[in-house]
Design a protein around this motif. Structure first.
Motif, PDB file in Angstrom:
ATOM      1  N   GLY A  52       0.802  -1.216   0.000  1.00 34.60           N
ATOM      2  CA  GLY A  52       0.000   0.000   0.000  1.00 34.60           C
ATOM      3  C   GLY A  52       0.833   1.262   0.000  1.00 34.60           C
ATOM      4  N   ARG A  53       0.223   2.347   0.403  1.00 30.97           N
ATOM      5  CA  ARG A  53       0.905   3.647   0.375  1.00 30.97           C
ATOM      6  C   ARG A  53       1.778   3.802   1.630  1.00 30.97           C
ATOM      7  NH1 ARG A  53      -4.563   4.345   1.422  1.00 30.97           N
ATOM      8  NH2 ARG A  53      -5.081   5.425   3.378  1.00 30.97           N
ATOM      9  N   PRO A  54       2.827   4.606   1.535  1.00 34.71           N
ATOM     10  CA  PRO A  54       3.725   4.779   2.680  1.00 34.71           C
ATOM     11  C   PRO A  54       3.169   5.743   3.708  1.00 34.71           C
ATOM     12  CG  PRO A  54       4.535   6.037   0.811  1.00 34.71           C
ATOM     13  CD  PRO A  54       3.327   5.278   0.320  1.00 34.71           C
ATOM     14  N   ASP A  55       2.096   5.325   4.371  1.00 36.72           N
ATOM     15  CA  ASP A  55       1.423   6.169   5.360  1.00 36.72           C
ATOM     16  C   ASP A  55       1.292   5.365   6.649  1.00 36.72           C
ATOM     17  OD1 ASP A  55      -0.200   7.803   6.854  1.00 36.72           O
ATOM     18  OD2 ASP A  55      -1.574   8.266   5.222  1.00 36.72           O
ATOM     19  N   PHE A  56       1.931   5.864   7.708  1.00 36.08           N
ATOM     20  CA  PHE A  56       1.999   5.097   8.945  1.00 36.08           C
ATOM     21  C   PHE A  56       1.419   5.849  10.138  1.00 36.08           C
ATOM     22  CE2 PHE A  56       5.124   3.618   5.980  1.00 36.08           C
ATOM     23  CZ  PHE A  56       4.986   2.241   6.031  1.00 36.08           C
ATOM     24  N   CYS A  57       0.684   6.928   9.870  1.00 44.16           N
ATOM     25  CA  CYS A  57      -0.013   7.677  10.912  1.00 44.16           C
ATOM     26  C   CYS A  57      -1.465   7.207  10.953  1.00 44.16           C
ATOM     27  CB  CYS A  57       0.035   9.175  10.639  1.00 44.16           C
ATOM     28  SG  CYS A  57       1.704   9.856  10.649  1.00 44.16           S
ATOM     29  N   PRO A  58      -1.986   6.797  12.096  1.00 45.19           N
ATOM     30  CA  PRO A  58      -3.352   6.262  12.159  1.00 45.19           C
ATOM     31  C   PRO A  58      -4.409   7.190  11.598  1.00 45.19           C
ATOM     32  CG  PRO A  58      -2.194   5.883  14.223  1.00 45.19           C
ATOM     33  CD  PRO A  58      -1.317   6.779  13.410  1.00 45.19           C
ATOM     34  N   GLU A  59      -4.272   8.513  11.871  1.00 43.19           N
ATOM     35  CA  GLU A  59      -5.320   9.431  11.432  1.00 43.19           C
ATOM     36  C   GLU A  59      -5.369   9.562   9.917  1.00 43.19           C
ATOM     37  OE1 GLU A  59      -1.969  12.111  13.151  1.00 43.19           O
ATOM     38  OE2 GLU A  59      -2.716  10.045  13.328  1.00 43.19           O
ATOM     39  N   HIS A  60      -4.248   9.307   9.241  1.00 45.86           N
ATOM     40  CA  HIS A  60      -4.223   9.367   7.777  1.00 45.86           C
ATOM     41  C   HIS A  60      -4.500   8.002   7.158  1.00 45.86           C
ATOM     42  CE1 HIS A  60      -1.264  12.871   8.556  1.00 45.86           C
ATOM     43  NE2 HIS A  60      -2.502  13.327   8.466  1.00 45.86           N
ATOM     44  N   ALA A  61      -3.929   6.971   7.751  1.00 51.66           N
ATOM     45  CA  ALA A  61      -4.088   5.633   7.185  1.00 51.66           C
ATOM     46  C   ALA A  61      -5.496   5.097   7.373  1.00 51.66           C
ATOM     47  CB  ALA A  61      -3.079   4.678   7.832  1.00 51.66           C
ATOM     48  N   LEU A  62      -6.138   5.499   8.482  1.00 51.12           N
ATOM     49  CA  LEU A  62      -7.491   5.010   8.794  1.00 51.12           C
ATOM     50  C   LEU A  62      -8.385   6.202   9.136  1.00 51.12           C
ATOM     51  CD1 LEU A  62      -6.457   1.975  11.028  1.00 51.12           C
ATOM     52  CD2 LEU A  62      -7.463   1.843   8.744  1.00 51.12           C
ATOM     53  N   PRO A  63      -8.680   7.062   8.152  1.00 51.18           N
ATOM     54  CA  PRO A  63      -9.486   8.256   8.437  1.00 51.18           C
ATOM     55  C   PRO A  63     -10.862   7.887   8.963  1.00 51.18           C
ATOM     56  CG  PRO A  63      -9.301   7.861   6.064  1.00 51.18           C
ATOM     57  CD  PRO A  63      -8.344   6.931   6.728  1.00 51.18           C
ATOM     58  N   GLY A  64     -11.262   8.582  10.024  1.00 49.51           N
ATOM     59  CA  GLY A  64     -12.570   8.328  10.623  1.00 49.51           C
ATOM     60  C   GLY A  64     -12.589   7.212  11.637  1.00 49.51           C
ATOM     61  N   ALA A  65     -11.508   6.427  11.703  1.00 49.27           N
ATOM     62  CA  ALA A  65     -11.444   5.330  12.660  1.00 49.27           C
ATOM     63  C   ALA A  65     -10.711   5.786  13.919  1.00 49.27           C
ATOM     64  CB  ALA A  65     -10.730   4.135  12.046  1.00 49.27           C
ATOM     65  N   GLN A  66     -10.742   4.956  14.934  1.00 50.00           N
ATOM     66  CA  GLN A  66     -10.056   5.272  16.183  1.00 50.00           C
ATOM     67  C   GLN A  66      -8.554   5.408  15.935  1.00 50.00           C
ATOM     68  OE1 GLN A  66     -11.235   2.995  19.677  1.00 50.00           O
ATOM     69  NE2 GLN A  66      -9.098   2.819  20.343  1.00 50.00           N
ATOM     70  N   LYS A  67      -7.964   6.495  16.389  1.00 55.27           N
ATOM     71  CA  LYS A  67      -6.555   6.755  16.178  1.00 55.27           C
ATOM     72  C   LYS A  67      -5.685   5.934  17.127  1.00 55.27           C
ATOM     73  CE  LYS A  67      -3.086  10.333  16.956  1.00 55.27           C
ATOM     74  NZ  LYS A  67      -2.834  11.728  17.396  1.00 55.27           N
ATOM     75  N   GLU A  68      -6.008   5.972  18.409  1.00 55.70           N
ATOM     76  CA  GLU A  68      -5.146   5.388  19.432  1.00 55.70           C
ATOM     77  C   GLU A  68      -5.451   3.923  19.675  1.00 55.70           C
ATOM     78  OE1 GLU A  68      -4.344   8.613  22.753  1.00 55.70           O
ATOM     79  OE2 GLU A  68      -6.432   8.683  22.102  1.00 55.70           O
ATOM     80  N   LEU A  69      -4.438   3.188  20.054  1.00 58.76           N
ATOM     81  CA  LEU A  69      -4.671   1.804  20.468  1.00 58.76           C
ATOM     82  C   LEU A  69      -5.530   1.789  21.722  1.00 58.76           C
ATOM     83  CD1 LEU A  69      -2.123  -1.069  20.438  1.00 58.76           C
ATOM     84  CD2 LEU A  69      -3.539  -0.735  22.447  1.00 58.76           C
ATOM     85  N   ALA A  70      -5.215   2.678  22.665  1.00 64.56           N
ATOM     86  CA  ALA A  70      -6.005   2.831  23.893  1.00 64.56           C
ATOM     87  C   ALA A  70      -6.348   4.308  24.051  1.00 64.56           C
ATOM     88  CB  ALA A  70      -5.227   2.340  25.105  1.00 64.56           C
ATOM     89  N   PRO A  71      -7.615   4.687  24.033  1.00 64.91           N
ATOM     90  CA  PRO A  71      -7.992   6.104  24.081  1.00 64.91           C
ATOM     91  C   PRO A  71      -7.399   6.814  25.289  1.00 64.91           C
ATOM     92  CG  PRO A  71      -9.892   4.742  23.551  1.00 64.91           C
ATOM     93  CD  PRO A  71      -8.784   3.805  23.918  1.00 64.91           C
ATOM     94  N   GLY A  72      -6.729   7.949  25.028  1.00 68.27           N
ATOM     95  CA  GLY A  72      -6.155   8.758  26.090  1.00 68.27           C
ATOM     96  C   GLY A  72      -4.705   8.475  26.404  1.00 68.27           C
ATOM     97  N   LEU A  73      -4.120   7.427  25.812  1.00 73.51           N
ATOM     98  CA  LEU A  73      -2.750   7.062  26.152  1.00 73.51           C
ATOM     99  C   LEU A  73      -1.706   7.901  25.418  1.00 73.51           C
ATOM    100  CD1 LEU A  73      -0.606   5.303  27.483  1.00 73.51           C
ATOM    101  CD2 LEU A  73      -0.996   3.563  25.713  1.00 73.51           C
ATOM    102  N   ASP A  74      -1.966   8.234  24.174  1.00 73.32           N
ATOM    103  CA  ASP A  74      -0.951   8.907  23.366  1.00 73.32           C
ATOM    104  C   ASP A  74      -0.566  10.262  23.954  1.00 73.32           C
ATOM    105  OD1 ASP A  74      -1.275   6.748  21.714  1.00 73.32           O
ATOM    106  OD2 ASP A  74      -1.415   7.934  19.881  1.00 73.32           O
ATOM    107  N   GLY A  75       0.729  10.528  23.906  1.00 72.01           N
ATOM    108  CA  GLY A  75       1.257  11.791  24.390  1.00 72.01           C
ATOM    109  C   GLY A  75       2.607  12.047  23.753  1.00 72.01           C
TER     110      GLY A  75
END
Length: 557
Positions: A130-153
């Motif tokens: 596929g395309r070289p996109d490894f950011c969740p918000e771009h690779a899976l638009p509209g889907a949950q970004k984080e593996l666990a909500p609230g963890l990313d920092g």
């Protein structure tokens, strides 16, 4: 086109480039150079299929048989190479991987990540990932970004890993290469020697061993070794008639700094909130590519806490322990002997009693519909699918998951490949492998666990429980990723610091190049295939320019 050993003996064809090795790198390079109009000869030691006899050539000596898997596993001596069994994980290196880091000895590439930026897209296409996109918000638009909500920092982030079909590169390029008038592929053509010219500055010819004992000289303008890290190093070390220490061993770096990645399961992560909120499973993007979320310790975290690059994934409970009560896991354990060694090696090795096996059978008997549903989906999404579901992942009703780490290993000159006193059936010395894990590797891994535990607590998203001694024991005993052979022909600007220059050309040998993860100065956190393919496309561009600048024999006449 497909050739034969007889063609090698009787051919007057001029080869612009001779490639040794028909795996992912060798086939990709042959395809790229052939498409550019170059005359290419590709020599593959194996045949159409892996056999016990062909794998026997890979057998070597292990200094520690407990920590390093047998050398005839994780590699395939056949056309397509190890791409015929790889898992398909496609991840680029991070910018920090290319940098000189004061806490990582001998770190730093001759160039930065930007040098490969234009080649990663080609590598993704070659791997069909596929395309070289490894950011969740771009690779899976509209889907949950984080593996666990609230963890990313700032210190812990969710990133994406992408998966190939997985692509067998012979199926990928073989039909086109077989029709090509520019590329000739010869199977069952093991190269056993590199002959330098008298001044040692160029390769004069390479030697192929025929089944009848004959030795065939093959000549070309340029030569590329694409045999994988172990075999490339073995061939260079064994070609020691003119250079007693081996070709490319002018600075005693050849065979040293043997790295892999450390990957095992240790500790339990308990997430807060509802189980449905954890994005543990595979997803598919708009192109149907399988993706999976994982946790990455950011560049800021690595700098602040002096860490090696490390990622984490949720993982399955130990299948061998029937107390998990899961029919799927019990079935996986009972059929493990039918699975490739490369994927079953890390199942529990302690003997299971008949009582334990009966408990596994009971798990299966009490959950027939769960197992049947899983089996149906596995057949549909894995067994009979062209793009295969990469692996088994299961949710957790109590929101508790085993934690898998995948960590960079630091360069260590005492971790090395040398030649043993034993020879294979063709007379080549076998490899002796002394893979070592360093205190830095273990200390970084422990600090990485501590940091993740702190961030889970700080964000109130969960808790990580782990035992430091068990973590170290797991890393030492089960840590090595057997198919990642990195660092033994390291890249450097100064010939005193490595084996190849920034163009992957062996220092001091004008027409000899290496296409292998062995040239990586550091291992990063990412599986090596994608970066190897990016380097291969970069090498194809470099060789294309050099071949154009040097007229072929036909043009010169």
């Amino acid at each position: 086109m497909l050739g034969s050993l007889a063609d090698l003996q009787n051919s007057d064809r001029h080869n612009d480039v001779v490639i040794v090795g028909g795996g992912a790198a060798g086939l990709t390079l042959a395809h790229a150079l052939g498409a550019a109009g170059r005359q290419v000869m590709l020599l593959e030691a194996g045949g159409d299929k892996r056999t016990k006899a062909s794998q026997e050539f890979y057998r070597g000596e292990l200094v520690d048989k407990v920590v390093h898997p047998s050398t005839d596993n994780y590699r395939v001596r056949a056309i397509g190479g190890t791409s015929t069994i790889w898992g398909g994980r496609a991840i680029p290196f991070d910018p920090i991987d290319f940098e000189k880091r004061d806490w990582v000895p001998d770190s730093g590439w001759p160039f930065g990540r930007d040098e490969l930026a234009g080649f990663y897209g080609k590598a993704m296409d070659a791997a069909e990932a596929g395309r070289p996109d490894f950011c969740p918000e771009h690779a899976l638009p509209g889907a949950q970004k984080e593996l666990a909500p609230g963890l990313d920092g700032e210190l812990v982030r969710t990133t994406i890993e992408r998966f190939s079909k997985p692509t067998n590169f012979w199926r990928r390029y073989g039909p086109e290469l077989a029709r090509s008038g520019n590329v000739r592929i010869v199977k069952d053509a093991p190269v056993i020697h590199i002959q330098l010219a008298e001044d040692g500055n160029v390769v004069d010819w390479i030697e192929v061993a025929a089944p009848d004992g004959a030795r065939i000289k093959v000549r070309g303008g340029h030569y590329v070794l694409a045999l994988g890290g172990l075999e490339t190093t073995r061939l260079l070390l064994a070609s020691n008639d003119l250079r007693p220490a081996g070709v490319g061993n002018h600075s005693d770096h050849l065979g040293r700094n043997y790295m892999s990645h450390l990957c095992a399961t240790s500790g339990t992560i308990s997430f807060a909130g509802p189980p449905a909120g954890i994005a543990y499973d595979y997803a598919r993007d708009d192109d149907g590519i399988y993706l999976r979320r994982r946790l990455w310790l950011s560049e800021a975290a690595q700098r602040e806490f002096k860490l090696l690059n490390t990622t984490f994934r949720t993982h399955l409970p130990e299948p061998a322990d029937p107390s998990h009560g899961d029919a799927i896991l019990s079935a996986m354990f009972l059929v493990k002997d039918m699975v490739l060694y490369e994927y079953s090696r890390k199942f529990a090795e302690n003997p299971i009693s008949w009582g334990g096996r009966l408990r596994h059978v009971k798990n299966i008997a009490t959950q027939p519909f769960r197992l049947a549903s899983f089996g149906t989906n596995w057949l549909r999404k894995r067994t009979f699918a062209e793009r295969k579901l990469p692996s088994v992942v299961l949710g957790s009703r109590d929101n508790r998951y085993e934690l898998e780490f995948h960590a960079e290993q630091a360069p260590n000159p005492d971790s090395r490949l040398t030649l043993s006193g034993e020879r294979d059936a063709l007379g080549m010395p076998r490899l002796k492998i002394d893979w070592r894990i360093t205190e830095l590797d273990l200390a970084s891994l422990e600090r990485s666990y501590e940091l993740l535990a702190t961030e889970l607590s700080r964000s109130a998203t969960g808790r990580l429980d782990f035992d430091r001694q068990k973590l170290a024991a797991k890393a030492k005993r089960h840590g090595i990723v057997g198919g990642h052979h990195i660092g033994t022909t390291r890249m450097s600007v100064d010939p005193r610091d490595g084996v190849v220059d920034p163009d992957c050309r062996v220092h001091g040998v004008g027409n000899l190049h290496i296409a292998s993860a062995a040239v990586f100065p550091t291992s990063g956190q990412a599986n090596p295939t994608l970066t190897l393919l990016a380097l291969t496309f970069r090498l194809a561009e470099h060789l294309g320019r050099n071949v154009m600048a040097q007229p072929s024999q036909a043009q010169a006449s």
